[in-house]
Design an enzyme around this catalytic site. Structure first.
Site, PDB file in Angstrom:
ATOM      1  N   TYR A   1      -3.169   3.071  -2.862  1.00 53.47           N
ATOM      2  CA  TYR A   1      -4.077   3.001  -4.134  1.00 53.47           C
ATOM      3  C   TYR A   1      -5.619   2.933  -3.884  1.00 53.47           C
ATOM      4  O   TYR A   1      -6.204   2.440  -2.775  1.00 53.47           O
ATOM      5  CB  TYR A   1      -3.542   1.495  -4.657  1.00 53.47           C
ATOM      6  CG  TYR A   1      -2.134   1.619  -4.926  1.00 53.47           C
ATOM      7  CD1 TYR A   1      -1.638   2.441  -5.743  1.00 53.47           C
ATOM      8  CD2 TYR A   1      -1.566   0.307  -4.438  1.00 53.47           C
ATOM      9  CE1 TYR A   1      -0.143   2.262  -5.766  1.00 53.47           C
ATOM     10  CE2 TYR A   1      -0.005   0.095  -4.656  1.00 53.47           C
ATOM     11  CZ  TYR A   1       0.530   1.032  -5.343  1.00 53.47           C
ATOM     12  OH  TYR A   1       1.667   1.096  -5.771  1.00 53.47           O
TER      13      TYR A   1
ATOM     14  N   TYR B   1       6.204   2.094   9.230  1.00 58.11           N
ATOM     15  CA  TYR B   1       7.173   2.198  10.155  1.00 58.11           C
ATOM     16  C   TYR B   1       8.308   2.749   9.593  1.00 58.11           C
ATOM     17  O   TYR B   1       8.572   2.251   8.267  1.00 58.11           O
ATOM     18  CB  TYR B   1       7.622   0.864  11.034  1.00 58.11           C
ATOM     19  CG  TYR B   1       6.784   0.624  11.973  1.00 58.11           C
ATOM     20  CD1 TYR B   1       7.153   0.683  13.310  1.00 58.11           C
ATOM     21  CD2 TYR B   1       5.468  -0.006  11.883  1.00 58.11           C
ATOM     22  CE1 TYR B   1       6.366   0.339  14.706  1.00 58.11           C
ATOM     23  CE2 TYR B   1       4.667  -0.293  13.052  1.00 58.11           C
ATOM     24  CZ  TYR B   1       5.027  -0.074  14.377  1.00 58.11           C
ATOM     25  OH  TYR B   1       4.343  -0.427  15.418  1.00 58.11           O
TER      26      TYR B   1
ATOM     27  N   SER C   1      -1.031  -4.582  -6.304  1.00 62.66           N
ATOM     28  CA  SER C   1      -0.176  -3.728  -6.028  1.00 62.66           C
ATOM     29  C   SER C   1       0.790  -3.554  -7.256  1.00 62.66           C
ATOM     30  O   SER C   1       1.463  -2.509  -7.656  1.00 62.66           O
ATOM     31  CB  SER C   1       0.518  -4.053  -4.899  1.00 62.66           C
ATOM     32  OG  SER C   1       1.736  -3.125  -4.751  1.00 62.66           O
TER      33      SER C   1
ATOM     34  N   GLY D   1       5.152   2.781  -0.254  1.00 60.67           N
ATOM     35  CA  GLY D   1       3.693   2.977   0.786  1.00 60.67           C
ATOM     36  C   GLY D   1       2.711   4.068  -0.120  1.00 60.67           C
ATOM     37  O   GLY D   1       2.016   4.621   0.521  1.00 60.67           O
TER      38      GLY D   1
ATOM     39  N   LYS E   1       6.621  -6.530  -4.392  1.00 60.22           N
ATOM     40  CA  LYS E   1       5.299  -5.827  -3.979  1.00 60.22           C
ATOM     41  C   LYS E   1       4.968  -6.704  -2.738  1.00 60.22           C
ATOM     42  O   LYS E   1       3.799  -6.851  -2.434  1.00 60.22           O
ATOM     43  CB  LYS E   1       4.164  -5.609  -4.869  1.00 60.22           C
ATOM     44  CG  LYS E   1       4.588  -4.878  -6.359  1.00 60.22           C
ATOM     45  CD  LYS E   1       5.471  -3.670  -5.934  1.00 60.22           C
ATOM     46  CE  LYS E   1       4.526  -2.711  -5.305  1.00 60.22           C
ATOM     47  NZ  LYS E   1       5.381  -1.226  -5.164  1.00 60.22           N
TER      48      LYS E   1
ATOM     49  N   GLY F   1       6.718  -6.174   0.631  1.00 63.42           N
ATOM     50  CA  GLY F   1       7.689  -5.445   1.409  1.00 63.42           C
ATOM     51  C   GLY F   1       9.047  -5.838   1.576  1.00 63.42           C
ATOM     52  O   GLY F   1       9.605  -5.457   2.660  1.00 63.42           O
TER      53      GLY F   1
ATOM     54  N   THR G   1      11.503  -4.430   0.081  1.00 63.67           N
ATOM     55  CA  THR G   1      12.526  -3.248   0.189  1.00 63.67           C
ATOM     56  C   THR G   1      12.553  -2.821   1.571  1.00 63.67           C
ATOM     57  O   THR G   1      13.601  -2.350   2.195  1.00 63.67           O
ATOM     58  CB  THR G   1      12.049  -2.225  -0.468  1.00 63.67           C
ATOM     59  OG1 THR G   1      11.888  -2.608  -1.850  1.00 63.67           O
ATOM     60  CG2 THR G   1      13.037  -0.926  -0.603  1.00 63.67           C
TER      61      THR G   1
END
Length: 921
Positions: A876, A856, A744, A873, A608, A610, A612
């Site tokens: 929450y 992006y 997250s 993305g 959690k 970023g 990926t």
């Protein structure tokens, strides 16, 4: 006409005892000290070792001994500060070792008082070494009394004086010392003792606090009662002389020099054992191990039981003139019978390759026949029929036939055909793992046990370990100084002295001491000709009986393997090393494998943050190739931190397929010619000189393989595992606010309908303030597990320090997660420079902010955008204030430590971290 008949060497070692010479206690009587109150030490307490530098010889020797016996230790450079000695009011160290005892004496007052207080309160002793004038000259402040002969000086405030630069002989152990456990006290080693810089100690007379552990005579001292010099070996001569001559034992005692002494703690409350030399002298290693046991109150003690297996490889394989004759077989049986009296249940293990039966001279062929006739005296195990190397083929049928042919040979010759134990010729295919070999073993041979000298590496030998793979227990194999070519004592490489140095206090002797289970490798040629194996093992066992209290036992291989992993359960899981980093491993690795088929960099996560998105952006680079997707974990391989690790590196490498393997053919030595096409259909015989291939050097060049597994970051074993397989890899870590990351993760699990997240608020999960809901114990366990996954990875500094233990800061890049989200083009520029990617790519033409997704995305050929899936993305709800305040205080210490770590590494502090540390809630 005369011909030479070689006479095998005889063992003439004699064990000498102090009491047989003197008949009374020449050391003086004293009472064993009473034990102190038991200390409150942590169960995982270690040995604390203070060294002068990480490169000092004695410091390395101390570490080698501790590693060999698997004692946990911590190394500290002796200096102005001490490590934290306690944790939660419990002691972290159960013994303390100073490579240079003067470093202890010269600690500043604060640290000296602190360390002494710790030793008294927790009943922890100190081992110290004083090595000749080299140490003393560097420490002029030891005492003001520097005008004594030979630099006689007092040891700090102890009533003991030390003198240096002595030469000694006739080293002997105090038969009345209470520290000995492994070592058999009262023995004496006649003759000159190596090294010329011994320190000797003068102890107060009739002391109840200080006692000699080991003593020796000055090298120039002559016992005047013996007309031909100082000899203990001739006891009859001694008795005869004693009837007619008055032997002045008081004079003898007066000339004894104390080289190791014990301080029982009654003087100042601290137990100490001090050595007048290092660990180069073989007896000092034994005394050191017993000192650790004594001073740690048994915490660091080895059992006295040792289990021995001796394998005789290459039965029937030897060249003409090197093979066993009938008389050699008779001597082997006779020796085995004698060993069985000392080692209950002992039998030799004989490994055979049937193709070479009757390939010797006539008398050697008679030896083959006689060996089969007497086969029931031994245990037997299978090599391969042609003594072939399994790694030279990927065809499992060929390997299977090798074993089936050998089994047929065994059946015809009344040898056992059911073998749970086997040894692969040259240890080929055992480690590094060759999957077809293990598959065949499991399918047709029911092999449960094997052994190798190659895990994790051949050298250093004291680090050889065992592991279990596909239900096959792999035991560490030890060498004994004998190989196929060592068949004559007068032609032994390095001379007879080299072999006997290993036997009498050297490597072979110490393999018995430090390893509770030993599997020794010998060869049939060692039992022919000069029968060096019989000489070697008879000599070393006599030496063991003289100098130790070890008890030797033998078990069949399956029982032995079970015993091994009962003693060392932590070794069950293997550690995968990179075969391209070890030439020996590279030469017994499958020819179809490539050094270039492993990733050059990893994205570690954490989850959690970023990772990926970064994985997605990197995969857009034409020279970068990500791993093949996993059917279980999608884009993540998750090899190093879970059950996948036990599937082996072949499984891992299958995720990285070379786009054009012809461009990445591994170079080999010019002296070797290999026909790779033939290795899939037949085993190469005689076409490759062993260990001739040279692995290619590591280089940063396309294709750049990488993988992303965000669970790697906080895995406790992951840094060690990654470094073992990928020591040159570069690592990418993404850091975002740990508060956001925790929230997250909770929302991620809630979106995946995790019941515990659905039924409890975020604050209830992280604070565990749920008493009002009266949860069951099962529910509480689920809450704690979710809380750990929310909070644990965010202790960034804790996990980064673990990675920095194995990797240099230059191998790591820290990515600000906020910058990755808001300005990924800048981040990708930094990554290309860090990874040295070629060609350089302008990511401003490849990425565009997508208003709908809010981050992006990739620009497609049609000038539209391709974004990550719906699960990425998510937006929450804002975190509630109560949770934010709780997490701010929870992470405050972790964030402070992180800021210090990043400053130390000269890494820019992320904006989110500055805000967290400046936030005054």
């Amino acid at each position: 006409m005369f011909s030479w008949i070689r006479v095998p060497p005889k063992v003439d070692y004699q064990c000498h005892r102090v009491h047989s010479m003197v008949g009374s206690n020449i050391f003086g009587e004293y009472e064993s000290p009473t034990g102190y109150k038991n200390a409150q030490l942590r169960p995982d307490s270690k040995v604390l070792v203070f060294v002068e530098t990480q490169y000092t010889r004695l410091g390395k020797h101390i570490v080698e001994v501790l590693e060999a016996v698997r004692f946990k230790y911590k190394i500290e450079i002796a200096g102005k500060s001490l490590p934290l000695l306690t944790s939660s009011d419990k002691g972290k160290y159960s013994a303390i070792v100073f490579e240079n005892l003067f470093k202890y004496f010269h600690l500043n007052k604060w640290n000296r008082d602190l360390l002494d207080k710790y030793c008294r309160e927790f009943n922890v002793g100190i081992i110290g070494f004083i090595v000749g004038n080299e140490q003393a000259d560097n420490h002029k402040k030891v005492s003001d009394q520097l005008n004594h002969p030979k630099g006689r000086r007092r040891l700090d405030n102890l009533p003991i004086y030390v003198e240096s630069d002595y030469q000694i002989k006739d080293y002997q152990l105090n038969a009345h010392s209470n520290i000995f456990r492994i070592t058999r006290p009262g023995s004496i080693s006649l003759g000159i003792v190596p090294e010329n810089n011994w320190s000797i100690f003068t102890l107060p007379p009739n002391s109840s606090s200080f006692f000699p552990i080991a003593q020796a005579l000055p090298r120039n001292y002559i016992v005047d009662t013996y007309p031909d010099g100082y000899k203990y070996s001739n006891i009859k001569k001694l008795n005869k002389l004693s009837n007619s001559t008055s032997i002045d034992w008081n004079n003898y005692k007066k000339n004894l020099l104390t080289t190791v002494f014990q301080d029982n703690g009654s003087y100042d409350g601290i137990k100490r054992i001090v050595f007048g030399n290092g660990l180069d002298y073989w007896l000092h290693k034994l005394i050191f191990l017993d000192s650790l046991s004594y001073l740690s109150n048994g915490k660091w003690s080895l059992p006295l039981q040792r289990y021995i297996q001796i394998d005789i490889d290459d039965i029937f394989v030897g060249e003409k003139g090197t093979r066993m004759k009938a008389v050699d077989v008779e001597m082997l049986i006779e020796f085995q019978q004698r060993l069985a009296l000392l080692i209950p249940g002992f039998k030799f293990n004989l490994g055979y390759s049937g193709k070479f039966f009757h390939r010797g001279y006539p008398d050697e062929n008679d030896g083959d026949d006689f060996l089969l006739k007497k086969s029931d005296h031994f245990r037997w195990f299978c090599h391969t029929f042609t003594h072939s190397q399994a790694h030279l083929t990927n065809n499992a049928t060929i390997i299977e036939n090798e074993l089936l042919f050998n089994r047929e040979f065994a059946k015809v010759n009344n040898l056992p055909t059911y073998n749970v134990y086997t040894v692969s010729p040259h240890h080929s295919g055992v480690y590094p793992i060759h999957e077809p070999l293990f598959d065949v073993w499991k399918r047709i041979s029911e092999v449960r046990v094997t052994s190798t000298e190659e895990y994790p590496h051949l050298r250093p030998a004291h680090l050889r370990r065992g592991f279990i793979y596909k239900d096959v227990m792999v035991l560490p194999r030890q060498t004994c100084g004998l190989y196929t070519h060592t068949i004559f004592i007068d032609k032994y490489p390095g001379g007879r002295d080299k072999l006997e140095k290993s036997i009498f206090g050297g490597d072979l002797f110490y393999s018995f001491v430090v390893n509770q289970i030993n599997v020794y490798m010998t060869h049939q040629s060692n039992y022919a000709n000069d029968r060096l194996a019989l000489y070697t093992f008879e000599a070393v066992i006599k030496f063991i009986q003289c100098w130790t209290n070890l008890q030797l036992f033998s078990l069949p291989p399956l029982e032995l393997a079970r015993k091994y992993f009962q003693i060392y359960p932590e070794e069950k899981d293997p550690i995968w090393m990179n075969p391209c980093e070890d030439r020996r491993h590279y030469n017994i690795w499958s020819l179809s494998k490539s050094c270039f088929q492993l990733p050059q960099f990893l994205i570690l996560g954490p989850q959690k943050t970023g990772s990926t998105a970064l994985y997605f952006f990197l995969s857009m680079h034409p020279s970068v190739i990500s791993n093949q997707p996993s059917t279980d974990s999608f884009e993540e391989v998750q090899f190093f931190n879970g059950k996948n690790y036990n599937k082996g590196i072949d499984w891992y490498m299958n995720f990285f397929q070379l786009p054009n393997s012809s461009h990445f053919t591994l170079p080999i030595d010019d002296a070797t010619t290999l026909n790779n096409s033939s290795t899939n259909s037949s085993l190469v015989q005689g076409h490759m000189k062993f260990f001739q291939r040279i692995p290619p050097p590591y280089k940063e060049a396309p294709p750049y393989f990488f993988e992303k597994s965000s669970t790697y970051f906080d895995g406790e074993l992951v840094p060690m595992r990654v470094h073992s397989l990928l020591p040159h890899a570069k690592l990418i870590v993404i850091l975002i606010s740990p508060l956001k990351r925790a929230y997250s993760w909770y929302q991620h699990m809630k979106a995946h309908n995790l019941s515990i997240a659905l039924n409890y608020t975020f604050y209830e999960v992280v604070s565990l303030d749920v008493q009002h809901k009266n949860p069951s114990e099962r529910t509480m366990k689920k809450l704690r597990d979710l809380r750990q996954r929310c909070l644990g990875p965010g202790a960034y500094a804790l996990h980064l320090e673990r990675w920095l233990t194995f990797f240099s800061p230059q191998q790591m890049l820290f990515v600000d997660g906020d910058e990755l989200r808001l300005n990924p083009i800048n981040v990708m520029d930094k990554l290309q420079m860090f990874l040295k990617l070629e060609p350089y790519i302008d990511y401003s033409k490849m990425l565009r902010f997508d208003q709908k997704k809010g981050f992006y995305c990739q620009v497609t050929k049609g000038n539209s955008t391709k974004c990550l899936g719906k699960s990425k993305g998510r937006i929450y709800p804002e975190m509630d204030t109560l949770s934010r305040n709780y997490l701010h205080h929870y992470y405050l210490h972790h964030n402070v430590v992180l800021s210090k770590l990043l400053n130390r590494l000269r890494v820019r502090i992320p904006t989110w971290l500055e805000l967290e540390l400046s936030n005054n809630l």
